[in-house]
Write an enzyme that holds these catalytic residues in place. Structure first.
Site, mmCIF file in Angstrom:
data_model
loop_
_atom_site.group_PDB
_atom_site.id
_atom_site.type_symbol
_atom_site.label_atom_id
_atom_site.label_comp_id
_atom_site.label_asym_id
_atom_site.label_seq_id
_atom_site.Cartn_x
_atom_site.Cartn_y
_atom_site.Cartn_z
ATOM 1 N N ASP A 1 -5.322 -6.185 5.834
ATOM 2 C CA ASP A 1 -6.558 -5.742 5.189
ATOM 3 C C ASP A 1 -7.438 -6.946 4.861
ATOM 4 O O ASP A 1 -8.639 -6.971 5.146
ATOM 5 C CB ASP A 1 -6.206 -4.966 3.919
ATOM 6 C CG ASP A 1 -7.400 -4.252 3.309
ATOM 7 O OD1 ASP A 1 -8.479 -4.222 3.940
ATOM 8 O OD2 ASP A 1 -7.258 -3.723 2.193
ATOM 9 N N ASP B 1 -1.236 -17.833 4.532
ATOM 10 C CA ASP B 1 -2.201 -18.776 3.971
ATOM 11 C C ASP B 1 -2.739 -19.726 5.040
ATOM 12 O O ASP B 1 -3.922 -20.086 5.036
ATOM 13 C CB ASP B 1 -1.608 -19.543 2.791
ATOM 14 C CG ASP B 1 -0.197 -20.047 3.039
ATOM 15 O OD1 ASP B 1 0.451 -19.583 3.995
ATOM 16 O OD2 ASP B 1 0.281 -20.901 2.270
ATOM 17 N N TYR C 1 0.817 -1.213 0.000
ATOM 18 C CA TYR C 1 0.000 0.000 0.000
ATOM 19 C C TYR C 1 0.855 1.269 0.000
ATOM 20 O O TYR C 1 0.332 2.364 0.153
ATOM 21 C CB TYR C 1 -0.932 0.004 1.208
ATOM 22 C CG TYR C 1 -2.136 -0.916 1.057
ATOM 23 C CD1 TYR C 1 -2.186 -1.875 0.062
ATOM 24 C CD2 TYR C 1 -3.212 -0.829 1.911
ATOM 25 C CE1 TYR C 1 -3.267 -2.716 -0.085
ATOM 26 C CE2 TYR C 1 -4.315 -1.664 1.778
ATOM 27 C CZ TYR C 1 -4.329 -2.614 0.781
ATOM 28 O OH TYR C 1 -5.404 -3.454 0.647
ATOM 29 N N ASP D 1 -11.042 -8.368 7.138
ATOM 30 C CA ASP D 1 -12.359 -8.505 6.504
ATOM 31 C C ASP D 1 -12.854 -9.945 6.594
ATOM 32 O O ASP D 1 -14.045 -10.196 6.819
ATOM 33 C CB ASP D 1 -12.302 -8.068 5.039
ATOM 34 C CG ASP D 1 -12.452 -6.557 4.877
ATOM 35 O OD1 ASP D 1 -12.323 -5.849 5.892
ATOM 36 O OD2 ASP D 1 -12.694 -6.102 3.754
ATOM 37 N N LYS E 1 4.767 -14.153 5.191
ATOM 38 C CA LYS E 1 5.029 -15.170 4.159
ATOM 39 C C LYS E 1 6.530 -15.184 3.881
ATOM 40 O O LYS E 1 6.995 -15.089 2.742
ATOM 41 C CB LYS E 1 4.222 -14.849 2.896
ATOM 42 C CG LYS E 1 4.166 -16.010 1.880
ATOM 43 C CD LYS E 1 3.515 -17.258 2.411
ATOM 44 C CE LYS E 1 3.428 -18.314 1.311
ATOM 45 N NZ LYS E 1 2.969 -19.617 1.862
#
Length: 335
Positions: free
Chosen positions: A227, A203, A121, A231, A170
């Site tokens: 983000d 993951d 971002y 959600d 990750k």
């Protein structure tokens, strides 16, 4: 007097902002609300998604309350701009089950802490050829920002009496960027020996949130991962209409529901204001108005539990202000 900049934005942002302010007005607070503009509607009239006056108001206020905006293609995002200008480096997304709400789990209570200033971002993008067939985005991770967000997460664990912080990354693939984030996390963890620390791949966490969400206490992660996970987690407890958030910096806080401007229902006055009302409660906590924050939270819990008044997304037929007024009635019962 505490100065609070309010930015209704677009679509249902205006409706939920009205509801949120109504609830705050029901409390014995000495607030000066400074209404400001941003969003696609402002862009269509003025050619700018967020004016300098709005940024100035936010910087000169102790906190900012943000509604929702419709994204303008090719233009800067008002919310990302505000986060950067205010250096609101920590995004907080509480995930909490409410009695009376039909959700996948009825006993969840954990927190997602998202680094808010860098990662993908950062918006550092370019094309790799003249034909614009190759697009490149830089994923920026720094030790300074990683250390700051990790320390924030551990401090939050102490203040909220939580026992564990999980670093999500990750690093097996993104060896340098997420490798730095993970190493920095464990360096910070050494200063908090009483708080359990662990790390998991993004993951795996996406799966564990569905299968074993009770195993989490505080999740700390990078911008994009946070983000997405926040959600997903909101979906476990009733959806984005119940999901508040706060963006915290050293000198300012920016608080917003995360449901977006929902243009398909804008103007119908059927939007759910609970996420905005709970975001207002988070703002009060940030401003050390804890008594009033608890009043709002308790009132919301009582209204949702009773299920007498609910907007369409919660299975009812109530209007936005009907639900806000029900919260205000519950607040008045406490006084």
């Amino acid at each position: 007097m505490i100065k609070v900049t309010t930015i209704p934005g677009d679509g249902i942002g205006k409706e939920v902002m009205e509801a949120g302010i109504a609830v705050l007005d029901a409390l014995d607070l000495n607030f000066d609300f400074i209404k400001s503009e941003a969003g696609d509607g402002y862009f269509q009239e003025n050619g700018n998604t967020i004016p300098e006056e709005t940024l100035k108001n936010a910087k000169n206020s102790q906190a900012t309350l943000f509604g929702a905006i419709t994204s303008t293609p090719g233009e800067r995002s008002p919310i990302i701009t505000l986060r950067k200008e205010l250096d609101a480096f920590a995004n907080l997304r509480p995930i909490k089950s409410f009695e009376g709400i039909n959700s996948l789990y009825n006993d969840l209570d954990f927190l997602v802490v998202r680094e808010n200033t860098e990662g993908l971002y950062s918006q550092v993008e370019s094309y790799g050829d003249k034909e614009e067939t190759i697009a490149i985005s830089e994923r920026i991770i720094t030790k300074k920002a990683s250390e700051r967000i990790a320390r924030f997460a551990f401090d939050k664990a102490i203040s909220d009496e939580r026992n564990k912080v999980t670093c999500v990354h990750k690093a097996n693939v993104l060896k340098k960027t997420d490798g730095l984030f993970k190493r920095t996390f464990y360096d910070v963890a050494k200063s908090y020996p009483k708080i359990k620390s662990e790390d998991l791949y993004i993951d795996a966490v996406a799966m564990y949130l569905i299968k074993e969400p009770r195993s989490f206490d505080i999740i700390v992660t990078t911008n994009l991962f946070g983000d997405i996970l926040s959600d997903e987690a909101a979906g476990l407890v009733g959806g984005l209409g119940l999901a508040p958030s706060g963006n915290i910096g050293d000198n300012n806080g920016l608080f917003e529901p995360v449901h977006g401007s929902a243009p398909d229902i804008a103007g119908k006055n059927i939007s759910n204001p609970i996420a905005m009302i709970l975001s207002s409660a988070m703002m009060l906590d940030f401003l050390d108005e804890n008594y009033y924050a608890n009043q709002i939270t308790t009132a919301v819990e009582n209204v949702l539990k009773a299920r007498k008044i609910a907007t369409p997304d919660l299975g009812g037929t109530a209007k936005t202000m009907d639900l806000a007024n029900a919260v205000i009635e519950e607040i008045n019962k406490q006084t």
